[in-house]
Structure formats: structure tokens, C-alpha cells
Design an enzyme around this catalytic site. Structure first.
Site, PDB file in Angstrom:
ATOM      1  N   ASP A  64       0.852  -1.189   0.000  1.00 23.80           N
ATOM      2  CA  ASP A  64       0.000   0.000   0.000  1.00 23.80           C
ATOM      3  C   ASP A  64       0.887   1.238   0.000  1.00 23.80           C
ATOM      4  O   ASP A  64       1.994   1.218   0.547  1.00 23.80           O
ATOM      5  CB  ASP A  64      -0.910   0.014   1.228  1.00 23.80           C
ATOM      6  CG  ASP A  64      -2.050  -0.984   1.128  1.00 23.80           C
ATOM      7  OD1 ASP A  64      -2.405  -1.381   0.011  1.00 23.80           O
ATOM      8  OD2 ASP A  64      -2.596  -1.359   2.180  1.00 23.80           O
ATOM      9  N   ASP A  98      -6.871  -1.262  -4.675  1.00 26.84           N
ATOM     10  CA  ASP A  98      -7.971  -0.922  -3.772  1.00 26.84           C
ATOM     11  C   ASP A  98      -8.878   0.124  -4.417  1.00 26.84           C
ATOM     12  O   ASP A  98     -10.102   0.073  -4.279  1.00 26.84           O
ATOM     13  CB  ASP A  98      -7.443  -0.376  -2.441  1.00 26.84           C
ATOM     14  CG  ASP A  98      -6.648  -1.397  -1.647  1.00 26.84           C
ATOM     15  OD1 ASP A  98      -6.867  -2.611  -1.830  1.00 26.84           O
ATOM     16  OD2 ASP A  98      -5.794  -0.973  -0.846  1.00 26.84           O
TER      17      ASP A  98
END
Length: 167
Positions: free
Chosen positions: A126, A144
């Protein structure tokens, strides 16, 4: 327009275009994650603009670190089931519902992008952080974002799709 053009399914309602779209999206996601993993410092904010920074971290769970305490194989299995379910939904949805089909493609691409991370690294990379001085949103990635925008497209399609009346 001809009758044949009007009856032609939307681009992402056809198997080959959706497959190409998904592969390109997953490839872009993986290239960005490789660059992030190679060049961004670990858990150190790199400011971009006010309220947005790049911040490399590793997610052991699913979106927004939910289920991070669960076994990795459980999460992999869950993602595979979700991809299979979305493929089933894509197949069952009317071919003229291009917004839903676009959403399904984005959801599949995002799930596969994060699934590849899980297989390659044992975690998901991330790197996007929205924040203020007193608040920060969960760190997330392009995959995402694909999933979130895809889910929004499916919901939007449901809201815009005229309801069939029962006779």
C-alpha cells in the site's frame, strides 16, 4: 445506427475486451507497486500535495487492513471466491449494462492485483495516504481504488437501471 449496431453488447460485456482491460489494469497496478517497493522509503511519508502523501507500508489483511490477524491462505481463498463470484455476476448481467460490466472488470482487476501481491510477497503493498494534521485515512493502493470505483459503478448501475415491472 443499424439494428445490428444497437444489439451489439457493450465493450466490457464481451469476454476478450474485458480480459484485455483486466490484464492491462493488473499490469499497471503491479508496475506501480514494484516502483513503490523499490524507490519509496518504508513507513516514511513523502508529501505530494497538501493532504496527500506517498507512504509505503505492507498490509497483511484485506482492504484497509481488515482481517489482518487472519491466516494468509484464508484471505487468498476469500479473494479467489470473490473473483469467481464477480465473474458469475458479470456473466449473468445483461450485456447492455456497460456501467455494471465496467465495475465488475475493475473489481476483478483490483482483487487480482492484490492477490498477486499476496502470492509474491506474502502481503499487499500500500502507498497512498490521505491525511490532515490531526487525521489520516487508511493507506491504500491502486488495486484498492479499482475495487472501490468498481463497486461504485455497480451501485450506480443498479440505481440508474430502469426497474422491470412484474406483469
Amino acid at each position: 445506427m443499424t439494428e445490428k449496431t444497437l444489439n451489439r453488447p457493450a465493450l466490457l460485456s464481451r469476454p476478450l475486451p474485458i480480459l484485455i482491460f483486466i490484464l492491462v489494469a493488473v499490469l499497471i497496478d503491479q508496475i506501480v507497486k514494484i516502483a513503490v517497493d523499490r524507490y519509496l522509503p518504508l513507513q516514511e511519508a513523502v508529501p505530494m500535495i497538501p493532504m496527500l502523501a506517498l507512504y509505503r507500508t505492507y498490509n497483511l489483511g484485506v482492504a484497509f487492513s481488515m482481517l489482518s490477524g487472519m491466516d494468509g491462505w484464508f484471505i487468498v481463498g476469500m479473494r479467489i471466491i470473490i473473483v469467481a463470484f464477480v465473474i458469475w455476476l458479470w456473466h449473468r448481467t445483461s450485456k447492455d449494462r456497460w456501467i455494471a460490466h465496467s465495475g465488475f472488470a475493475l473489481i476483478i482487476a483490483g482483487a487480482l492485483g492484490n492477490l498477486i501481491d499476496r502470492f509474491l510477497y506474502g502481503h499487499v503493498i500500500d502507498y497512498i495516504l490521505f491525511h490532515t494534521e490531526s487525521w489520516s485515512f487508511a493507506v491504500f493502493n491502486l488495486a484498492d481504488s479499482f475495487i472501490t470505483v468498481g463497486a461504485g459503478c455497480v451501485i450506480l448501475d443498479e440505481l440508474l437501471q430502469p426497474k422491470k415491472t412484474e406483469s
